[in-house]
Design a protein around this motif. Structure first.
Motif, PDB file in Angstrom:
ATOM      1  N   ALA A  37       0.834  -1.213   0.000  1.00 30.54           N
ATOM      2  CA  ALA A  37       0.000   0.000   0.000  1.00 30.54           C
ATOM      3  C   ALA A  37       0.860   1.251   0.000  1.00 30.54           C
ATOM      4  O   ALA A  37       0.541   2.235  -0.684  1.00 30.54           O
ATOM      5  N   GLY A  38       1.961   1.244   0.756  1.00 34.14           N
ATOM      6  CA  GLY A  38       2.856   2.397   0.769  1.00 34.14           C
ATOM      7  C   GLY A  38       3.480   2.641  -0.587  1.00 34.14           C
ATOM      8  O   GLY A  38       3.532   3.791  -1.071  1.00 34.14           O
ATOM      9  N   CYS A  39       3.936   1.591  -1.237  1.00 35.59           N
ATOM     10  CA  CYS A  39       4.521   1.721  -2.587  1.00 35.59           C
ATOM     11  C   CYS A  39       3.466   2.172  -3.596  1.00 35.59           C
ATOM     12  O   CYS A  39       3.726   3.034  -4.441  1.00 35.59           O
ATOM     13  N   TRP A  40       2.300   1.597  -3.493  1.00 36.45           N
ATOM     14  CA  TRP A  40       1.211   1.951  -4.409  1.00 36.45           C
ATOM     15  C   TRP A  40       0.830   3.413  -4.264  1.00 36.45           C
ATOM     16  O   TRP A  40       0.662   4.128  -5.245  1.00 36.45           O
ATOM     17  N   GLN A  41       0.718   3.869  -3.007  1.00 27.08           N
ATOM     18  CA  GLN A  41       0.361   5.272  -2.757  1.00 27.08           C
ATOM     19  C   GLN A  41       1.416   6.215  -3.347  1.00 27.08           C
ATOM     20  O   GLN A  41       1.077   7.230  -3.949  1.00 27.08           O
ATOM     21  N   LYS A  42       2.691   5.885  -3.163  1.00 28.84           N
ATOM     22  CA  LYS A  42       3.770   6.719  -3.724  1.00 28.84           C
ATOM     23  C   LYS A  42       3.688   6.749  -5.239  1.00 28.84           C
ATOM     24  O   LYS A  42       3.933   7.781  -5.853  1.00 28.84           O
ATOM     25  N   SER A  43       3.350   5.638  -5.873  1.00 26.95           N
ATOM     26  CA  SER A  43       3.281   5.581  -7.332  1.00 26.95           C
ATOM     27  C   SER A  43       2.157   6.461  -7.875  1.00 26.95           C
ATOM     28  O   SER A  43       2.228   6.944  -9.005  1.00 26.95           O
ATOM     29  N   LYS A  44       1.109   6.674  -7.098  1.00 27.76           N
ATOM     30  CA  LYS A  44      -0.013   7.507  -7.533  1.00 27.76           C
ATOM     31  C   LYS A  44       0.343   8.993  -7.507  1.00 27.76           C
ATOM     32  O   LYS A  44      -0.293   9.784  -8.176  1.00 27.76           O
ATOM     33  N   LYS A  45       1.371   9.362  -6.734  1.00 27.35           N
ATOM     34  CA  LYS A  45       1.752  10.775  -6.596  1.00 27.35           C
ATOM     35  C   LYS A  45       2.725  11.216  -7.671  1.00 27.35           C
ATOM     36  O   LYS A  45       3.086  12.376  -7.708  1.00 27.35           O
ATOM     37  N   VAL A  46       3.151  10.295  -8.506  1.00 26.75           N
ATOM     38  CA  VAL A  46       4.141  10.639  -9.530  1.00 26.75           C
ATOM     39  C   VAL A  46       3.512  11.444 -10.631  1.00 26.75           C
ATOM     40  O   VAL A  46       2.425  11.433 -10.966  1.00 26.75           O
TER      41      VAL A  46
END
Length: 108
Positions: A99-108
């Protein structure tokens, strides 16, 4: 190549996973478990941590989690995870990382 039917062969944990999915699907359940990850929390602090949950819903969810043996209540200490609740959070660690990695990927 054969395809396996979704209902072919009963899985030995079918009843358990169905019960867990039913419990975790209820609104606020996972949030309550998450907020208890660091130790005992009293009702008012738990309600504040779960910002929008009403006291009646929080009471119902805590009763369900106590019945499921995931949460316990100790007078003067508040609500905390049982051994099963701790094991659940340990089992969820890969999901937390994802979830942490996924959330970061959405902010790119």
């Amino acid at each position: 190549m054969s395809t396996r039917s979704a209902t072919a062969g009963a899985h030995p944990y079918k009843d358990g996973i169905n019960a867990a999915i039913d419990l975790f699907h209820r609104r606020w359940t996972m949030r309550i478990l998450w907020e208890l990850r660091s130790g005992p929390v009293n009702f008012r602090a738990l309600q504040t941590a779960c910002a929008e949950v009403s006291s009646s819903v929080l009471n119902v969810r805590l009763a369900e989690l106590r019945e499921a043996n995931l949460v316990e209540h100790a007078s003067g200490e508040g609500y905390s995870l049982t051994g099963w609740g701790q094991e659940l959070l340990t089992a969820m660690e890969p999901l937390v990382l994802w979830a942490g990695c996924w959330q970061k990927s959405k902010k790119v």
